[in-house]
Design a protein around this motif. Structure first.
Motif: not given
Ligand code: ADP
Ligand code: MG
Length: 502
Positions: A57-66, A68-74, A77-79, A286-293
């Motif tokens: 579940r934490q990873i799900v949330d990390a994915m959505t957070v990333e 948002h970050a990747g859509l906001a600016s170039e 995010s790693k995404l 998303w292959g480049n997605f990363w999270s400490s989780l």
């Protein structure tokens, strides 16, 4: 004298017996110790790679957070959340002759399709698959594109009856190019990097369509590249052509990637014209997605540092077909070195990167014979390790299971992260919104790639994870479906929906 000798012999033989007995006992103890150490290596890997539902579940949330970050600016995010410029997904109304070219793995494909609108749909289709010679994967950009254009030229020459562009129109081509590209429009984009074992010496920063058009010109192929997409976007388009509930596509093959349909206003970094449909497909990379989780072990660290792209594609290295086999190999190597899993000598094959392939994993994992015959056969043929005892084979299967379970669960969590972002996970007001018919909205996730298609246990773990994370009610409206070979035809369909003649 005789007596003395007799006594002496008796003493000696007693001593020998003792020594032999002691040797056997010590060997047994040693081998028990070794076996216990094997088990402790296995257990350690199990603990480090396991994923509880709360961690998922934490990873799900990390994915959505990333996201948002990747859509906001170039670079937010790693995404990378790349704009695909696909704002016009195929509907079924498309007509005419279109070509597709699909490059991005071990093979590339050329295809042509004759479209007949809602009534006729796909009237006729032909394709050819061509392996990419290994030396071209480490050569130059120009050599690679010249090769592709040559094969395309041969294929076009064979165009037969039943294929014809609409009157007065030129042939158009959709190009599926499955490497990270910074798209500039639907029909142009710069290569960001080579991945998946391609180590081409140049081409980074160059417009991929231009590379292709130049090579096609040399071969005398007169065709306009109308759409540049990656395999994920192609798969989405290919599935969407048949079913408008398709909102996301995931590739699980040599590499992994995902894309989905996003509302234009949610893409803060996009400042182009308003997309025709009010939506745009986002290529997540998303292959480049990363999270400490993410559960990274020492084996994953070594795999990464010895890879062609250290520090990159971290999610992919835990999930995709290129790597799963090699993670298992690394654990087996350690077991072999530290606890003599395969005898006192470490089998030399275990030092070779990628000798154990993911198709081998799936075959071993599915072996249901009582003596794990198939496991024994693969250990012998792939690794040169003969006569493995059953308990050793069981360890190997257990490792296949752990590595596969981890990869599939991570992928499942990633999918749920995307569904959550677009309000299709059952948790937000958006997803409870009913369609006009009063029923809850259906969402289809189109899956493609050899790993998903050919590895039943991977599929099962993935679906179970999506179901566990969504809950029964929301899962009832979500369908994760194989959409085979959509990427090639998807590109041709996108060439049609983005045709200059529209
Ligand atoms: P690509 O990703 O290279 O475009 P595919 O989608 O066909 O091509 O995927 C090929 C990859 O799928 C292989 O590299 C391998 O990792 C994986 N694969 C192929 N067959 C199997 C199998 N039987 N079991 C598990 N994985 C497989
Ligand atoms: Mg592919």
């Amino acid at each position: 004298m005789m007596k003395k000798i007799g006594v002496g012999l008796a003493i000696t033989s007693a001593a020998v017996t003792c020594a032999v007995a002691a040797y056997i006992v010590s060997r047994r103890i040693r081998s028990r110790k070794n076996w216990n150490h094997t088990l402790s290596i296995l257990q350690e890997f199990q603990i480090e790679s396991s994923l509880s539902i709360s961690r998922l579940r934490q990873i799900v949330d990390a994915m959505t957070v990333e996201m948002h970050a990747g859509l906001a600016s170039e670079g937010g995010s790693k995404l990378r959340m790349l704009l695909s410029y696909v704002d016009n997904l195929p509907t079924g109304d498309e007509q005419g002759l279109y070509y597709g070219l699909d490059l991005g793995g071990t093979n590339f494909r050329v295809l042509r399709v004759q479209l007949g609108g809602k009534e006729g749909r796909v009237i006729k289709q032909e394709y050819e698959e061509v392996p990419i010679p290994p030396q071209l994967m480490v050569g130059t950009n120009e050599e690679l594109f010249d090769y592709i254009a040559t094969k395309l030229a041969h294929f076009v020459e064979k165009e037969g009856d039943g294929f014809h562009p609409r009157p007065g129109q030129d042939r158009e081509l959709g190009f599926t190019f499955s490497f990270p590209v910074k798209q500039l429009s639907i029909d142009s984009g710069c290569l960001l990097k080579w991945t998946k074992g391609f180590a081409i010496s140049d081409g980074i920063g160059k417009d991929v369509v231009q590379s292709l058009q130049e090579a096609m010109k040399k071969q005398g192929v007169n065709m306009r590249v109308a759409a540049l997409v990656n395999d994920t976007v192609g798969t989405l388009a290919g599935a969407r052509y048949w079913n408008e509930d398709v909102m996301m596509a995931v590739i699980l093959g040599t590499g992994t990637n995902a894309c989905y349909v996003e509302r234009a206003e949610a893409i803060t970094k996009y400042q182009g014209e308003t997309p025709k449909s009010g939506t745009m497909v986002i290529n997540m990379e998303w292959g480049n997605f990363w999270s400490s989780l993410l559960p990274k072990t020492s084996y994953d660290e070594d795999l990464d540092s010895e890879s062609l792209n250290p520090g990159e594609q971290g999610f992919e290295k835990l999930i995709s077909g290129m790597y799963l086999g090699d993670i298992v190999r690394r654990v087996l190597l350690r077991m072999s070195e530290e606890s003599f899993l395969f005898g006192t000598e470490v089998p030399p094959s275990l030092f070779k990167q990628f000798v154990l392939r993911t198709p081998d994993l799936s075959k071993m994992h599915q072996d249901e014979s009582s003596d794990l015959r198939e496991v024994g056969r693969i250990l012998k043929h792939a690794l040169g390790i003969a006569n493995t005892p059953l308990k050793v084979r069981k360890i190997v299967v257990e490792l296949c299971d752990l590595v596969t379970e981890r990869g599939a669960k991570l992928c499942g969590a990633g999918i749920v992260g995307v569904l959550k972002k677009i309000g299709r996970d059952g948790s937000t007001a958006g997803s409870r919104a009913k369609s006009e018919s009063g029923r809850a909205k259906k969402t289809v996730v189109a899956m493609d790639g050899g790993l998903y298609e050919h590895y039943p246990n991977f599929r099962r773990y993935l679906k179970e994870t999506v179901e566990d994370l969504l809950g029964e009610e929301a899962y009832a409206n979500v369908s994760v479906e194989l959409s085979k070979d959509g990427s090639g035809i998807g590109a041709a369909l996108l060439a049609a929906s983005h045709s200059k003649y529209n």
